[in-house]
Design an enzyme around this catalytic site. Structure first.
Site, PDB file in Angstrom:
ATOM      1  N   PRO A   4       0.812  -1.226   0.000  1.00 10.12           N
ATOM      2  CG  PRO A   4      -0.730  -1.509   1.726  1.00 10.12           C
ATOM      3  CD  PRO A   4       0.546  -2.054   1.180  1.00 10.12           C
ATOM      4  CD  GLU A  55      -0.737  -5.499  10.758  1.00 15.56           C
ATOM      5  OE1 GLU A  55      -0.596  -4.278  10.534  1.00 15.56           O
ATOM      6  OE2 GLU A  55      -1.838  -6.069  10.720  1.00 15.56           O
ATOM      7  NE  ARG A  89      -5.640  -6.387 -21.572  1.00 17.14           N
ATOM      8  CZ  ARG A  89      -5.811  -5.309 -22.311  1.00 17.14           C
ATOM      9  NH1 ARG A  89      -5.011  -4.257 -22.127  1.00 17.14           N
ATOM     10  NH2 ARG A  89      -6.754  -5.256 -23.228  1.00 17.14           N
ATOM     11  CG  ASP A 128      -7.900  -1.697 -23.866  1.00 23.52           C
ATOM     12  OD1 ASP A 128      -8.876  -1.729 -24.630  1.00 23.52           O
ATOM     13  OD2 ASP A 128      -7.263  -2.707 -23.532  1.00 23.52           O
TER      14      ASP A 128
END
Length: 252
Positions: A83, A110, A148, A163
């Site tokens: 994160p 954690e 991809r 895209d």
């Protein structure tokens, strides 16, 4: 790929685009489990953090040994899914897809001992401002996002370049335009006439107008501070005029 739950990756490696890339030889994935590098009967990979606090932390020794083993086979950079990392976007996936190799590290609990981040991690990547139970799902996103983009994986490689957020979007990575397929009328809603016209210049113009308009409505921060050229500005104005006209008609 380093994870204490290697079987989770069957979902992405045995299905869809990633499986196609593997079968075509465009992508190769090898999994290392830090538990295989422990020296106790319980194969322990976690321990309480110094200083106290809730939760457990991944021990440095098994991670270090697993990363070192992976590096003897794969000389790519070590990417820790965290994160606290840079937020993943399409341009970053383009960059990663150009690398000859990559080592993804999925943490758990954690997180991992900071000394591993300092000594062995080259880059941290985050999916966004939220927390998952581990880095496996984030790693799967990276695998499929990269797969991809590899040459020969998609039936039409241009589909990846056009895209939402693709490097080919102008004047910046834009949201994609709306798409339609057969039948021409579904539940009373018709395909826009321009897409049936055969006029490829007008179709390109309509698609760019829709991409600019949708980005302006749904992700205005992508356009903030950018200087659109005259054509792009006119298309965006035309989109907004059309939306206002439709709204006025709907009020009658």
């Amino acid at each position: 790929m380093l994870s204490i739950f290697p079987r989770m990756f069957n979902a992405v490696l045995e299905n869809g685009i990633s499986a196609r890339a593997l079968h075509a030889g465009a992508l190769a994935v090898r999994l290392w489990n830090p538990r295989d590098f422990t020296d106790d009967a319980h194969r322990t990979v976690d321990q309480r953090p110094y200083g106290g606090g809730a939760g457990m932390l991944m021990k440095p020794a098994p991670l270090a040994a697993a990363i070192d083993a992976a590096r003897r086979v794969n000389d790519g950079p070590v990417v820790y899914l965290s994160p606290q990392g840079e937020r993943l976007d399409q341009r970053m996936l383009d960059e990663l897809a150009r690398l000859p190799a990559l080592i993804l590290l999925a943490g758990r609990y954690e997180g991992i001992d900071e000394r591993i981040v300092q000594s062995r991690v080259d880059r941290e990547i985050s999916l966004g401002d939220y927390v998952l139970a581990g880095g496996e799902l984030a790693a799967m996103v990276v695998i499929e996002g990269v797969a991809r983009l590899l040459p020969g994986v998609l039936g039409n490689q241009q589909s990846a370049r056009q895209d939402s957020f693709s490097a080919d979007s102008q004047p910046c990575p834009l949201l994609d335009c709306p798409h339609y397929t057969r039948p021409e009328v579904f539940e009373g809603r018709a395909v826009p006439a321009v897409l049936l016209s055969g006029n490829h210049g007008e179709i390109r113009r309509w698609r760019l107008m829709q991409a600019l308009g949708r980005t302006s409505e749904r992700r205005p921060e992508l356009l903030a501070g950018l200087k659109l050229d005259r054509r792009q500005s006119e298309l965006l104005k035309a989109y907004r005029r059309g939306k206002n006209f439709q709204s006025e008609r709907g009020d009658d």
